[in-house]
Each structure stands twice: as C-alpha cells, then as structure tokens.
Design an enzyme around this catalytic site. Sequence first.
Site, PDB file in Angstrom:
ATOM      1  N   HIS A 175     -30.882  13.323  25.765  1.00 53.62           N
ATOM      2  CA  HIS A 175     -32.226  12.015  25.951  1.00 53.62           C
ATOM      3  C   HIS A 175     -31.210  10.900  25.850  1.00 53.62           C
ATOM      4  O   HIS A 175     -31.711   9.887  26.358  1.00 53.62           O
ATOM      5  CB  HIS A 175     -32.848  11.677  24.232  1.00 53.62           C
TER       6      HIS A 175
ATOM      7  N   GLU B 274     -23.451  10.917  12.318  1.00 46.27           N
ATOM      8  CA  GLU B 274     -22.693  10.758  13.429  1.00 46.27           C
ATOM      9  C   GLU B 274     -21.036  10.728  13.511  1.00 46.27           C
ATOM     10  O   GLU B 274     -20.607  11.185  14.415  1.00 46.27           O
ATOM     11  CB  GLU B 274     -23.716  10.260  14.346  1.00 46.27           C
TER      12      GLU B 274
ATOM     13  N   ASP C 276      -8.790   2.537  -1.789  1.00 41.90           N
ATOM     14  CA  ASP C 276     -10.511   2.601  -3.296  1.00 41.90           C
ATOM     15  C   ASP C 276     -11.135   1.821  -1.835  1.00 41.90           C
ATOM     16  O   ASP C 276     -12.124   1.550  -2.296  1.00 41.90           O
ATOM     17  CB  ASP C 276     -10.171   1.933  -4.284  1.00 41.90           C
ATOM     18  N   GLY C 277     -10.741   0.219  -1.478  1.00 46.13           N
ATOM     19  CA  GLY C 277     -11.466  -0.012  -0.822  1.00 46.13           C
ATOM     20  C   GLY C 277     -11.673   0.340  -0.032  1.00 46.13           C
ATOM     21  O   GLY C 277     -12.743   0.340   1.129  1.00 46.13           O
TER      22      GLY C 277
ATOM     23  N   SER D 253       0.694  -1.476  -0.104  1.00 40.11           N
ATOM     24  CA  SER D 253       0.295  -0.097   0.100  1.00 40.11           C
ATOM     25  C   SER D 253       0.976   1.102  -0.088  1.00 40.11           C
ATOM     26  O   SER D 253       0.540   1.751  -0.936  1.00 40.11           O
ATOM     27  CB  SER D 253      -0.760  -0.113   1.191  1.00 40.11           C
TER      28      SER D 253
ATOM     29  N   GLY E 246      -5.872   4.572  10.485  1.00 36.39           N
ATOM     30  CA  GLY E 246      -5.806   3.646  10.919  1.00 36.39           C
ATOM     31  C   GLY E 246      -7.648   2.308  10.883  1.00 36.39           C
ATOM     32  O   GLY E 246      -6.959   1.307  10.568  1.00 36.39           O
TER      33      GLY E 246
ATOM     34  N   HIS F 296      -2.686   2.770   7.600  1.00 36.28           N
ATOM     35  CA  HIS F 296      -1.765   1.503   7.241  1.00 36.28           C
ATOM     36  C   HIS F 296      -0.556   1.162   5.583  1.00 36.28           C
ATOM     37  O   HIS F 296       0.312   0.769   6.250  1.00 36.28           O
ATOM     38  CB  HIS F 296      -1.914   0.278   6.604  1.00 36.28           C
TER      39      HIS F 296
ATOM     40  N   LYS G 268      -0.457  -1.800  -6.498  1.00 36.93           N
ATOM     41  CA  LYS G 268      -0.607  -1.874  -5.253  1.00 36.93           C
ATOM     42  C   LYS G 268       1.311  -2.423  -5.779  1.00 36.93           C
ATOM     43  O   LYS G 268       1.131  -3.724  -5.950  1.00 36.93           O
ATOM     44  CB  LYS G 268      -1.318  -3.346  -4.671  1.00 36.93           C
TER      45      LYS G 268
END
Lengths: 651, 651
Positions: free
Chosen positions: A439, A390, A163-164, A36, A132, A73, A254
């Site tokens: 709440h 969120e 991309d993943g 990577s 990470g 990574h 890669k």
Amino acid sequence: MEALVSSPSSVHAKAIELGKQALKMTTAAGSGHPTSALSLAHIVVELMYRQMRYDPRDPWNPNSDRLVLSEGHAVPIVYAAYADLGGAVGHDRANPRYLTNDDLANLRELDSVLDGHPNPAEGFPFFDAATGSLGQGLSVAAGLALGARLDGIDKRIFVLIGDGEAREGQVWEAADFIADHRLSSVCAVFSCNGHGQADAVSPQQSPERLAEKLEAFSWDVVTLDGHDPEALSKAFARVGKGDRPLAIVARTVKGWGVASTLGKNFHGKPIPAADLDAALAELDDTAAQFGVVDVDPIEKPTAPASAPAAVARAAIKLPPFADALRKVGKESALQKKKLATRVAYGVALVALGDADDRIVALDGDVSNSTFSNMFAAAHPDRFFECKIAEQNMVSTGAGLSASGKIPFASTFAKFFARAVDQIDMAIISRANLKLVGSHSGISLGADGPSQMSVSDVAYFRSMTRVDDGRGGVACHLFNPSDPICAYRCCELMANIDGLCYLRTHRPDAPFLYPLDEQFSVGGCKKLREGNQLTLVSSGYIMHTVLEAAAQLAAAGVECSVFDAYTLPLDASPILDAARASGGRILTVEDNYAGGLHAELAEAAAKVGDVTVAGMTVSRIPKSAKSANEVFDYVGVGLNQITEQARKLAGN
Amino acid sequence: MEALVSSPSSVHAKAIELGKQALKMTTAAGSGHPTSALSLAHIVVELMYRQMRYDPRDPWNPNSDRLVLSEGHAVPIVYAAYADLGGAVGHDRANPRYLTNDDLANLRELDSVLDGHPNPAEGFPFFDAATGSLGQGLSVAAGLALGARLDGIDKRIFVLIGDGEAREGQVWEAADFIADHRLSSVCAVFSCNGHGQADAVSPQQSPERLAEKLEAFSWDVVTLDGHDPEALSKAFARVGKGDRPLAIVARTVKGWGVASTLGKNFHGKPIPAADLDAALAELDDTAAQFGVVDVDPIEKPTAPASAPAAVARAAIKLPPFADALRKVGKESALQKKKLATRVAYGVALVALGDADDRIVALDGDVSNSTFSNMFAAAHPDRFFECKIAEQNMVSTGAGLSASGKIPFASTFAKFFARAVDQIDMAIISRANLKLVGSHSGISLGADGPSQMSVSDVAYFRSMTRVDDGRGGVACHLFNPSDPICAYRCCELMANIDGLCYLRTHRPDAPFLYPLDEQFSVGGCKKLREGNQLTLVSSGYIMHTVLEAAAQLAAAGVECSVFDAYTLPLDASPILDAARASGGRILTVEDNYAGGLHAELAEAAAKVGDVTVAGMTVSRIPKSAKSANEVFDYVGVGLNQITEQARKLAGN
C-alpha cells in the site's frame, strides 16, 4: 546445563579488575559511560566467565550462547572481559586476532574494533547487532532465539537492559513477542541502578514496577541483588528450564565500587584523569571489604561443540513467473494480464522459500494485505506473526539475519515509519534484512493519509549511495510498476547481502513486461520511445504516466518513458536518451520530494546539459474514493502530467 | 460531575441506530471498518451522549471534555453519532456547518470532512489529532491533559484503544507517562473484541493480560462488558476521582449485533451492498432481543461553560542575544565568541518562555545534553520530562499543540528516528510542534553511528515543499552553523504555525555573525566572496568549509561560501552568485544524500546553466575521537573538500 557453582570471591575480584579497566579505558578515550559499566560488572563476569557456553576464541561458532548488550553504552565492561579472555576480533573466522588488555586503550579510536557502542560490523563478532539506540536488544534476542530454534540449536540468549531503557515501548513489544513464541531460551536482565542520564529513573521503572510488569507480560521473574554472585548464579540456572522466558530484575549500583568518588548521577562522562587514581583506590578498598585479596583464577567458560560456518551458496533462482503463479493458484493473472504488485510479492516469497530454506518472513498483523500470508501457508515454520508492533518486527528481523537467515518483513509501507531507528540500526549492523511495504505511496486512496507512505522514498534513498564498507551500499530501494518486475525485484533482493526496501501497491497493475523479462540492480527500462521529452517514473503511478504519454503522442508530443524501478540508479541511459531527444526530463512520483527527481537532478546537474523537472506529491493528501482522485488532489494527476509535459516540450 | 443515570434501553437503541449508519456509510463508501465501529457502539453512545461535557455545536470550546479515537479505523460510529447530534464541522468557529445524516453518505469522498480516519485538519474539529496509525492516541491524550492542567481547566480526556493496538509499545510509554504525571483526567478504554486484521489477537492482549499489565503500570483498572450501558456508566463515574488514571478493559464483540451476517474476523471490509439489508435486519433483531422497540429520546450531553477562542497574539520577539545570554549566566560566550548551537537553543528556549506562556518544553532524559534543562530550571511548570520514550514525547507534543501550546520537544537528533510515524501524524494533524535534535550529524564523533543522525535531513526535507493546505508548508528545517543563527532560528520557529525541525550540534561553534544579525524563513547568507566556485553548506561542518575556503584562497582559488541554514530554501541568491562566478556549486553536508545537494541540484537542473556537485556522508560512520576524524573517514574532511573544490574550479 547446570550453572557452575559460584565462587563469590573470585567473581568479586574479577568484577573489580574489569571495573578498573572500564575506568581506565574511558578516561583514556575521554568519553564513555564507566558508571553504567560498573553497574553490570558482576552480571557480565557471571555471564561471560561462568554461564555462557562459548569459546571466546571462536565467537563465530553458531552453537554458542549469545549476549546482547541492549544498553550499549555500558560496553566497556564487556570489552574489558573479552580482552581478559583473549576473545577473537576481526571479520575472518579463519584468521582472527585475539584482543589483549593493551587494545583497551584504543577504545573509540578510528582504527579500533572497540567502537563507542557495540557493533559487530566494525570487527567485534562477539555481538550480533549494533546497539546503542536503546530498547532494541530484546527484539534482536528474539530473532536470535527464533533462528536457533529453526536450526535446532540449544543455545541461550542473554540480554542486558537498563532500567531507564525499559521505558522504551519496544521493550514491551519484544516481551509480548517472546512470550507469544515461548522463546524460553531468552533471558533478560534488567539492571536497575536507579539513574538515567538527566535524572533518577521514574518510579514506573523501579525494580518493583518492572517485576510486576514482566509478570503481567507472562514472564518468569526473579528479583535479586545484581552484585551478588550467588544470587545471579542461582537465577541463571533457571534459564530455559520452564516454558516461560526468564527476566532477572537486578538491583545494581551506578558506579558500583567507586560511588563516593563519583557522587550520584554521573552519566556519560569518564573520570577525569586527575581523579582516576582515587577511583581505582576506592575499587581496591571495595575489594578489601569483600575480603578479596588473593583469589583463585576464575574458570573459563564451557564451550559448546564447534560447528562450521555456513557454506556459501549459489545465487537463489526463482522459477519462471508463470510457474510460480500456477504453483499458488494465481494463474488467472496470466489471462487477466494484471496483478497487484503486493500479490506478486506473495508469489515470489513462496517461491523464494521453496528455493532456499534461509528465507523466513515476518508480518505485523496485515499478512492478508501484504500477501505474506501466502508464505505463511506454504512455509508455516518459517513465518513469524509479530502482531501490531513494527519496531519489534524490524529488530527481530535483524536478529534473524544475524542467525544466517534471510528475513523478509512486511507491513504497510507507512508503518515502517514506526521503525526508522530500528532500520538505521539494522543498517549499521549490516543486517541482511528485506523490508516490504505494501500500500505504498498514495494509490490506496480511501483510507487517507494515516495509511500513505510519502516520505519513505526520501528516507531510504538517502542511504542508497552510502558505502557499507563491504563493497556494497547501505540500502537498495525497489519500486516496481508491474507484477513481473515486482517478482524479479524479490529475486534481486534475496541475492543482495544487505538491507533492501520494496514498495508494493494496493491496486491491480497491468503487466508491462513479457513474462520472462529480466531486471538488474541499478537498472531501468525504456517503456516507450519519443523524441521530445523523457518521462521517468516508477511504481503504480507509472500507469498514469503511460496513459499521459499515449495522450501526448495522440496530440503530437512524443515522449520516451523510463521505468526507474530501483535506486541507486545508473542514470546514464536516461541522461543519454534525454540528450538525444531535446535534453529535457520530467520525473513523476507518488511520494514527497527526495526520490527520483533528486536522483536525476543530482546526476544531471553534474554536467548541466540536461534539464530535469519533477512532479511529486505537493500537498498533504486526504481520503478520496479512487487513486486517480488522490493523484489529482496532490498534483500528479493525468491532466497535470500532460499539461506539464506539454509545457516542457514547448508544445 | 456525577455520571448520568443510564437508561440501558435507550443506549441500546441509539447504539443500534448508529450501528446501522456505520454499516450503510461504509457500504456506500466501498471501504472502511464497520465491524470495529460496532464493537464501540455502546461505548461511543455512552460517551458522546451521556458522559462527555461538551456542546456538539461548539467542539472548539476549550472547556470541553475530549475524545481521542486511537483506533482511528473505527471512526464511522463516531461520525454517525456526531451527525445525529448535529455536531459542528469546518474550520471556523464563528461560521460552522452542522453535520447531518445525509453527510454520512459522503464518507471518504475527496470533498468530505469525513476522512477515512480521524483528522481535525480536514474540518472535523471534534478530534484534536489525526489518528489511524495505531497506538498514538493515549500519548495525544496525555498532551491534552497537560494542556488542560496548565490552563486550569477541569476536563476529561477519553481514549478508545483496540486490543490488537495495545501491542504497540507506544501505548505503554504513554501509560508510564500518564502515571508519572498523575494525569487522572485521562480515561483509556480498551476495546477487546479479540480480533486483529489478519487473525485473532494474541493471548498477550486478552482482557485478563491487559488488566494485569495496566495495574502493573499503576493504573486503576475496571474490566467490564463493553456493551453493558450500566456497567459503562458506573465505570465512567470513577474518572478523575482518584489520583490514578482509569483504564476500562471492555470485552466487546467485533461486528456487535451483526455477527452472524459477518462471520468472524471480518476486518477492514464493508458489507457488500447485496448483504446490507440482511445485516440491518439482524441489527433490528438484536434490538428486539434487548426489548428495544420504542424508547425515550436520549438526553443531550451537558455542555460546560463556553470559553472564547484564544486571542491572536503578536509575533513572539526574542531579546538581543547578549541580553539572553546574560540572563542565564552564559555571558562568557560573548568573550570567547563561541558557543555550541545546543546551548544557544537552551538560551533561546528560556527567552521564548519568558516572552510567551504558550511555550512549553519536553525532553527524553537528555535535557542536560540538549540544554532544555535551562528551560526546566526557568519554567519548571512548563517542562515535561518524558524519559526514554521518544514516540510518546512526540505525540504528547501534538496533544499539547492541540491545547493551544507551542511545544518544543528535544532529544538527540538520532532519536527522532524513533518517532517518524508520530512526526508524520503530527504533520497530518497540522500540529504546531517544534522538534529540536541535538548532537545532529556526525560531529559528535566518539559515540559512534548509533548516536549519529544522518538520514534526518532527507526525511525532513521531503516535506519542506509540501503544501499544508493553510498557505504554509508541511515542515521547515533549520540547520544553523553558529549560536547566533541558532538563537534566531528558534524565534522563527516559534512564529511559524506548523512543524519545524532544528538541528543543533555538540561541539562549541565560533560566532560567524554579528550579535544582532537577523535571519529569515527561506533565507541564506553569503559568508565569503569569491569568483571561481560557490560553496554551500550549513550546520557544524560549515566551519570546516570556511577553513577550506581560506586554504583555497591562500592557494589562489577564490570561493564564495553560502550558509543555507534553512529548508525550504530560496535558491536564487545562490544560483545567481554561481552564475556570476563560473557557474559551479559544491555543496558540503554532514548527512546522507537528500539534503542541500538535492535542494540545489533540483533548483539548478530546472534551467541547467549552473552545475552542482555534492559531498555528503558517503559511508556508514564509526567512532573516532574527534569530529574531524569522522569527517575524513566519511569523505567530507577538510582536505577532501579542498581537493574537490580545486578540481571543480579547474585548479
């Protein structure tokens, strides 16, 4: 600024040089993700050597362009570049240490600043937040961009995403948010090497799909070859030019340059020492293919004007509660002597914003429930509507914190469950982030369990005795019972450097304290004196406990009552009181196990001279018209408390 | 099936009739979201009366088309339709009760099946999963569609999603997943009324943006007027016809038919009783505008062939561990006498799949780390790759559970933090879902804190004593120390009807048990006998504790050691053992507070005759080369354990 003219040959040469370092350091570490890293080699060189306006020897300079490595990574390639550039590391701007190539051999060592994944908190100030856990970087970048805008700083934020990784929904929450707020200083680079960990990425994450998605999300999109320096240079020149953020969809390889040594889909494993020389030789071959033999030294990045660090400020002080109420037209509470803790939060937030311009607020489309809308009205430039997303809200808050702001992010307490991983990462980053869950617990009643936070106390408590390495703890939890306490808890939170979580509640709560009562971190309050049993509670259900204590007293069972409004708690006053009055404690909570009961049982079980029984939410809740009906249903109702107390008091 | 020809007038009439019910029931309840309900009036009528192939009197029929109301707060309109249709409620297909209009007045009452948000677990079997926390329904639908495909059932799954809700990243994770798996039986309807709770929705969630996004996500998209019965009918006729899923982007009106009574942006509040008549009258006016005066009765939906309920099956039994190892070529572990618990999980999962065809598995692009890839190889049709999108994975698992499957979903333990809200909702749904977190705790070492699960035990434990209303508890947690225990924990999990969480670990673990050892829900095992102190641990760190116990014994300090591999735990054997040997317990865990220490302290503090001290991860971890270095760094290393044990044993 115009991008520098690229010298493709020198970029290739540097990419190959750093690529070799990435291979060597991961092999030395025995773990890591060299392939990577190699996918990003040219992009990182282009950014760190040519595009980013920063001085590697002063990464603390608030005027600097920033890099967020969302696919954390891949970090060895950044470490290699930073060492080559002699970048500063450590925690002290006045006394930095400058990284060298020798340091790279210590990747992932206990005493190294080169953690397995990016983490500024371990002494790598080039980064702003720990990454990470995938898909969070774009949101952090949004926070950095908002902070820069507030400070009038023209800086650009570059984000590298796999991309993943682009499968993570949070990436799309951030894409929406950045488009909404026209944060065109953000540039997201998607590295499309086509491989995830277990397999190829889905066609849904192909460069074509990603480009089409990003366009549909209102971004300006460029697709290019991620190993082509000229194309990268041209694309980066567009950042910040239009009013739309720029996405670069980069086709990458890669394990670029060593693909034949690696074979395909070689993820998360370093090259075995025996194969390292072959891989390095292959990179040399690649260099030869590019005609890279003897290149000019690459230019150093252009540094912006240096700015001083933020000056340490005095503690943030809130005005008297009554004044703050009057300021926002809520003085009727003074007559009624009741106010929901969530409204008290709104009152406090406005006053905090008055007192300190670092205070900013975020909300997830429920500002009229959390009462952060009061802050939005008073300080509109410092309020950021995050809509129903969120995860992005929390990580954007972490980014704002890295910009020196003190962000308060609010939604229903239940919906912070949506962002637990993001909270974890904020804590690892030591972000100065305040989370306010309205709440909370089960007192909202009618809406049912999908809106009730019942595991939140156990989750946040788990971190309240964890050393943050800076003399503090990883998390403080506040669960006030009345608006006066809620108001002061906000003041305490603003002055703690670290993550805090405040529970507020939907129903109106009667005042339990004098208007000028003071509260403290780790403190608790005795609300009632008794000699047969010690009741301990916090939050809205405290009012039921006080009612129970009154009924018990009328029946001749005298109980002390403590308000344990914060965790971690100094339990000694409670244990001492219990020792002096029968040695028995009963805790009552409107959450699942793992809160006050655990806190006091752990403290008591150390010595064993005080017994502790606990009442928590003992079944999965459902809707009911009133809070009290739900309390009864789950086993913490008024009669259940008095019955249990009687039993324990032997009465 | 061709869609029925619409009779627009009758659809309008029914929409108005049900809209009135939605207004009346929320006013009676004093809470609820009537305006969102009215936005969906025509869509719900079209679906529940004309499109869906189902018998309202038998919602349990597995052949039925399904409706997932992702925007759960709009549920009153569905309740109104279901009451009008005489739909069956309760938990017993053989003895249903049929809903009537009179029941609508009990919305949100404690004893009503009409919970504030959809929840099948409270007796509303028309729904498959609890919703109300937004953005999860499309993932549930994906699970239902996968389940139907596995069972060879041609059924369609309709999902209703709000425009503001479409901001949640999970919606886009689900969109990717459904496209990847070509689940064209799913139809997602986005109701675009333009209003969120606090404000208008962002332009990023406009019908135009949503349509463009959905196309970029490879969906077939129709944009239409959501109050136009003919347009709806025509669009629904396309569902399942192509190989792409269909998205309908429906322009709707918040508070359709009563907009002038409400004013704009009227969210989450019922109409005050005083205004109810005016609102009902406005709906009558609306009816008159549509020429709806006296309409034909609407046709009842077409029911599919009825299928019997699944037959109760015998307990799922695993073969002997050695046989299972040999079956998958892992018999070398028998010689080495060690195996990582994560590999034991893979071995067990294959064997479970052999034993029962309801077992299915999901993974988030880390199947080669979790070892669910062994199941993928053995049972490819029952393995679902979810890519890097944990929220979708968990909710898809809940959908598969609702289809009668027994889903095991795996990723790194840390990344379940991404899906806590989805786990909460699965628990509220009483989904029969198994979560398996590999690389749990801190023993993975080098990758650092972004990959370490340290709050997971506190979170899952919080639910382990919560009654699920069916005689069980909301959650079981398993944290085995060795592969033999891990293998058997999987068998226990497969036979529990409810949510279970299994922690597995990265490093190889030596066998602690005979190959044929049996384990039990709530059980623990004594691994070592001693009379000065009782050590309790679980998971990978147990091996360090055993080493400590051996060193202590060599130094004359004899400790008992218990393996507390599951929570909730029957603590009595441990307390009894402690009572018989000095009355002192020391727990050791590789997670933050709120796990074993809390469990035993709570149990001990009830009586007070046994003291409990606990060692947990006491600082935010960082990378280090080995598990032991990290253990030392965070305060649970070998020497720290022996020192603490010596101190407690008074030695």
